[in-house]
Scaffold this motif. Structure first.
Motif, PDB file in Angstrom:
ATOM      1  N   UNK A   5       7.929  41.212  39.101  1.00 20.32           N
ATOM      2  CA  UNK A   5       7.086  41.867  40.239  1.00 20.32           C
ATOM      3  C   UNK A   5       7.770  41.416  41.375  1.00 20.32           C
ATOM      4  N   UNK A   6       8.175  42.245  42.359  1.00 17.95           N
ATOM      5  CA  UNK A   6       8.661  42.009  43.897  1.00 17.95           C
ATOM      6  C   UNK A   6       7.915  42.936  44.748  1.00 17.95           C
ATOM      7  N   UNK A   7       7.323  42.443  45.737  1.00 19.07           N
ATOM      8  CA  UNK A   7       6.528  42.928  46.916  1.00 19.07           C
ATOM      9  C   UNK A   7       7.709  42.941  48.150  1.00 19.07           C
ATOM     10  N   UNK A   8       7.186  43.404  49.368  1.00 24.14           N
ATOM     11  CA  UNK A   8       7.971  43.423  50.591  1.00 24.14           C
ATOM     12  C   UNK A   8       8.286  42.083  50.832  1.00 24.14           C
ATOM     13  N   UNK A   9       7.579  41.093  50.562  1.00 18.95           N
ATOM     14  CA  UNK A   9       7.822  39.619  51.038  1.00 18.95           C
ATOM     15  C   UNK A   9       9.051  39.361  50.243  1.00 18.95           C
ATOM     16  N   UNK A  10       9.006  39.656  48.873  1.00 17.73           N
ATOM     17  CA  UNK A  10      10.314  39.061  48.001  1.00 17.73           C
ATOM     18  C   UNK A  10      11.497  39.961  48.560  1.00 17.73           C
ATOM     19  N   UNK A  11      11.537  41.385  48.899  1.00 16.47           N
ATOM     20  CA  UNK A  11      12.501  42.116  49.525  1.00 16.47           C
ATOM     21  C   UNK A  11      13.118  41.671  50.738  1.00 16.47           C
ATOM     22  N   UNK A  12      12.155  40.934  51.509  1.00 12.65           N
ATOM     23  CA  UNK A  12      12.701  40.342  52.639  1.00 12.65           C
ATOM     24  C   UNK A  12      13.641  39.043  52.170  1.00 12.65           C
ATOM     25  N   UNK A  13      12.975  38.339  51.623  1.00  7.59           N
ATOM     26  CA  UNK A  13      13.647  37.221  51.059  1.00  7.59           C
ATOM     27  C   UNK A  13      15.208  37.695  50.625  1.00  7.59           C
ATOM     28  N   UNK A  43      12.034  50.259  44.630  1.00  7.60           N
ATOM     29  CA  UNK A  43      11.852  49.693  45.698  1.00  7.60           C
ATOM     30  C   UNK A  43      13.266  49.822  46.663  1.00  7.60           C
ATOM     31  N   UNK A  44      14.356  49.263  46.121  1.00  6.73           N
ATOM     32  CA  UNK A  44      15.424  49.180  46.761  1.00  6.73           C
ATOM     33  C   UNK A  44      15.859  50.591  47.353  1.00  6.73           C
ATOM     34  N   UNK A  45      15.886  51.455  46.379  1.00  2.00           N
ATOM     35  CA  UNK A  45      16.130  52.924  46.586  1.00  2.00           C
ATOM     36  C   UNK A  45      15.309  53.535  47.669  1.00  2.00           C
ATOM     37  N   UNK A  46      13.989  53.297  47.723  1.00  2.00           N
ATOM     38  CA  UNK A  46      13.018  54.148  48.548  1.00  2.00           C
ATOM     39  C   UNK A  46      13.287  53.413  49.965  1.00  2.00           C
ATOM     40  N   UNK A  47      13.496  52.089  50.028  1.00  2.00           N
ATOM     41  CA  UNK A  47      13.571  51.431  51.273  1.00  2.00           C
ATOM     42  C   UNK A  47      14.954  51.521  51.759  1.00  2.00           C
ATOM     43  N   UNK A  48      15.856  51.952  51.080  1.00  2.00           N
ATOM     44  CA  UNK A  48      17.135  52.000  51.604  1.00  2.00           C
ATOM     45  C   UNK A  48      17.793  50.579  51.489  1.00  2.00           C
ATOM     46  N   UNK A  79      19.068  49.267  48.984  1.00  2.00           N
ATOM     47  CA  UNK A  79      20.120  49.615  48.147  1.00  2.00           C
ATOM     48  C   UNK A  79      21.744  50.011  48.862  1.00  2.00           C
ATOM     49  N   UNK A  80      21.281  50.237  50.130  1.00  2.00           N
ATOM     50  CA  UNK A  80      22.532  50.641  51.009  1.00  2.00           C
ATOM     51  C   UNK A  80      23.190  49.243  51.331  1.00  2.00           C
ATOM     52  N   UNK A  81      22.421  48.067  51.344  1.00  2.00           N
ATOM     53  CA  UNK A  81      22.902  46.746  51.912  1.00  2.00           C
ATOM     54  C   UNK A  81      23.355  46.078  50.516  1.00  2.00           C
ATOM     55  N   UNK A  82      22.149  45.918  49.746  1.00  2.00           N
ATOM     56  CA  UNK A  82      22.318  44.812  48.616  1.00  2.00           C
ATOM     57  C   UNK A  82      23.081  45.584  47.508  1.00  2.00           C
ATOM     58  N   UNK A  83      24.242  45.185  47.144  1.00  2.00           N
ATOM     59  CA  UNK A  83      24.905  45.543  45.922  1.00  2.00           C
ATOM     60  C   UNK A  83      24.231  45.348  44.554  1.00  2.00           C
ATOM     61  N   UNK A  84      23.840  46.306  43.680  1.00  4.31           N
ATOM     62  CA  UNK A  84      23.255  46.061  42.632  1.00  4.31           C
ATOM     63  C   UNK A  84      24.394  46.552  41.051  1.00  4.31           C
ATOM     64  N   UNK A  85      24.124  45.427  40.347  1.00  7.95           N
ATOM     65  CA  UNK A  85      24.919  45.763  39.073  1.00  7.95           C
ATOM     66  C   UNK A  85      24.217  45.667  37.863  1.00  7.95           C
ATOM     67  N   UNK A  86      24.523  46.436  36.869  1.00  8.06           N
ATOM     68  CA  UNK A  86      23.707  46.497  35.434  1.00  8.06           C
ATOM     69  C   UNK A  86      23.741  45.177  34.855  1.00  8.06           C
TER      70      UNK A  86
END
Length: 115
Positions: A55-63, A90-95, A97-104
């Motif tokens: 689980x990751x909420x907005x506080x986790x995303x901010x971290x 969540x990364x996609x909806x908030x955008x 994912x344009x900053x944080x690079x994600x790998x499989x």
């Protein structure tokens, strides 16, 4: 409350941080401090393995975003790997994912950042 931890290992030129547990308002201060510690140690390539984050909420995303900014400020590269589907959404909806690079996979992330 699920205990949140970050276990680290150096693999090649990368520091791998395996995050376990929820990333939320309760764990945010601990995670913020732990990620800062990883960055100030001088690690140039940091991969955060989020496969054990249920689980990751907005506080986790901010971290995560704050850690990316801190790494960028010292010319380090911080990327995410093994991001669960819910968090990817969540990364996609908030955008973010344009900053944080994600790998499989961690292996994909290592190859991309340490070339």
């Amino acid at each position: 409350m699920v205990d949140t931890s970050v276990e680290t290992a150096v693999v090649g030129r990368c520091l791998i941080g395996r995050v376990s547990g929820e990333m939320d308002h309760a764990s945010a201060p601990t995670l913020r401090a732990r990620f800062r510690e990883l960055i100030v140690q001088g690690n140039r390539f940091i991969v955060l393995d989020l496969s054990e984050v249920p689980f990751c909420d907005s506080a986790g995303l901010n971290v995560l975003l704050a850690a990316w900014r801190q790494a960028d400020a010292v010319a380090a590269v911080l990327v995410l790997a093994c991001v669960p589907a819910g968090l990817r959404r969540v990364l996609r909806i908030t955008g973010a994912d344009q900053v944080l690079r994600v790998y499989d996979t961690v292996t994909d992330a290592q190859a991309a950042v340490s070339g």
